[in-house]
Design a protein around this motif. Sequence first.
Motif, PDB file in Angstrom:
ATOM      1  N   GLY A 195       0.809  -1.207   0.000  1.00  0.00           N
ATOM      2  CA  GLY A 195       0.000   0.000   0.000  1.00  0.00           C
ATOM      3  C   GLY A 195       0.843   1.258   0.000  1.00  0.00           C
ATOM      4  N   LYS A 223       0.726   4.164  -2.892  1.00  0.00           N
ATOM      5  CA  LYS A 223       0.486   5.567  -2.544  1.00  0.00           C
ATOM      6  C   LYS A 223       1.608   6.469  -3.067  1.00  0.00           C
ATOM      7  CE  LYS A 223      -3.332   6.001  -0.044  1.00  0.00           C
ATOM      8  NZ  LYS A 223      -4.404   6.957  -0.414  1.00  0.00           N
ATOM      9  N   LEU A 256      -7.027   2.374  -2.930  1.00  0.00           N
ATOM     10  CA  LEU A 256      -5.990   3.253  -2.373  1.00  0.00           C
ATOM     11  C   LEU A 256      -5.994   4.646  -2.988  1.00  0.00           C
ATOM     12  CD1 LEU A 256      -3.270   0.527  -2.050  1.00  0.00           C
ATOM     13  CD2 LEU A 256      -4.111   1.942  -0.164  1.00  0.00           C
ATOM     14  N   ALA A 297      -3.588   4.057   3.340  1.00  0.00           N
ATOM     15  CA  ALA A 297      -2.977   2.732   3.237  1.00  0.00           C
ATOM     16  C   ALA A 297      -3.284   1.894   4.469  1.00  0.00           C
ATOM     17  CB  ALA A 297      -1.461   2.870   3.042  1.00  0.00           C
ATOM     18  N   THR A 299       2.390  -1.714   8.220  1.00  0.00           N
ATOM     19  CA  THR A 299       1.747  -0.791   7.288  1.00  0.00           C
ATOM     20  C   THR A 299       1.392   0.522   7.966  1.00  0.00           C
ATOM     21  OG1 THR A 299       0.826  -2.598   5.964  1.00  0.00           O
ATOM     22  CG2 THR A 299      -0.209  -0.455   5.736  1.00  0.00           C
ATOM     23  N   ALA A 327       2.939   4.036   6.975  1.00  0.00           N
ATOM     24  CA  ALA A 327       2.004   5.042   6.477  1.00  0.00           C
ATOM     25  C   ALA A 327       2.177   6.362   7.221  1.00  0.00           C
ATOM     26  CB  ALA A 327       0.563   4.539   6.613  1.00  0.00           C
TER      27      ALA A 327
END
Length: 324
Positions: A34, A38, A112, A117, A279, A283
């Motif tokens: 993710g 992004k 996304l 994310a 994640t 993020a």
Amino acid sequence: MTTAPSSSLPAARTYAWAGVALALLGAAFFATKGIVIKLALHEGIDTVTTLTWRMIVAVPIFVTVGIIGYRKKLSQRAAGAPPVLDRTTLLQVFGVGLIGYYLSSFLDFAALEYISAQFDRLILLTYPFFVVLFGAIFFKRRITVPMVAALVVSYVGIAIIFWHDLGVEGDGVLIGASLVFAASIFYATYQILAKPLIDKLGPQLFTSLAMSAAGPAVIVHFLVTHPFGDLAVTGNGFLLMLAIGTISTVLPAYCISAAIGLIGPERTAIIGNVSPIVTVTLAIAVLGEAFTIYHAIGTVLVLGGVYLFARKGKPKIADQEVEP
């Protein structure tokens, strides 16, 4: 009663620690997916192009490994034994591959564009609940009270994050959450259908064939919706495209596969639950995504529900290494 030689105990511990390390690495690598998507969006590369590059980079590697595995199976096949791969099985694998690596992946990548994310990852993490639901509907499998309680806990956590983000970011959150929920449903379907095929072919050959079906489908999707020149990415964009195919797809697949061989699928799956935490951390640190008290409470509830679910009757799903 015989006991294992004392000299074998240190070796067993070493293999166990190696398996744990590989499982952690695999979970961490998967957690970057993710983040990379992004970052690609920030570079002006849309999700269909990113998904296409993922296939361009990863599919040849999986296919090469699959050919090696297929030849090995052929060499080990006893005389008179049924064929390793027949036409019906091949078509089934192709169909399942389209569900898991085309439909589910496309929906997850597309989500996304609308949500964070970390939120995407938490929703996708709940796909085993759909596995149980489909098992109850189609195979009359029993749903227990602890499983329902775990589901409620997780979805209360998702609801908390959803309502907070909806108020801050608007209706795009509804679109993104709907897309990733659909991705979870397709991935759960894929898991149910893939299980007997993986048992028959082994994970390496299955993945190679499934990716071989999904790769062309993704490329056709790209060519229908984009000019061919959109594949020409340079600089940071090109590095991100290499990363989505290698760091976020190929490397974790083989780390997880090796970990399963060393410590078994159950322990590997439990360790894999650290992936959403990685994640969330990335993020916040890399993308600068917000992490409020609502996100903290929601994340704890989602992870707690998934943990309870794993302890109280996680369904038998495919020991499959590659996420959508």
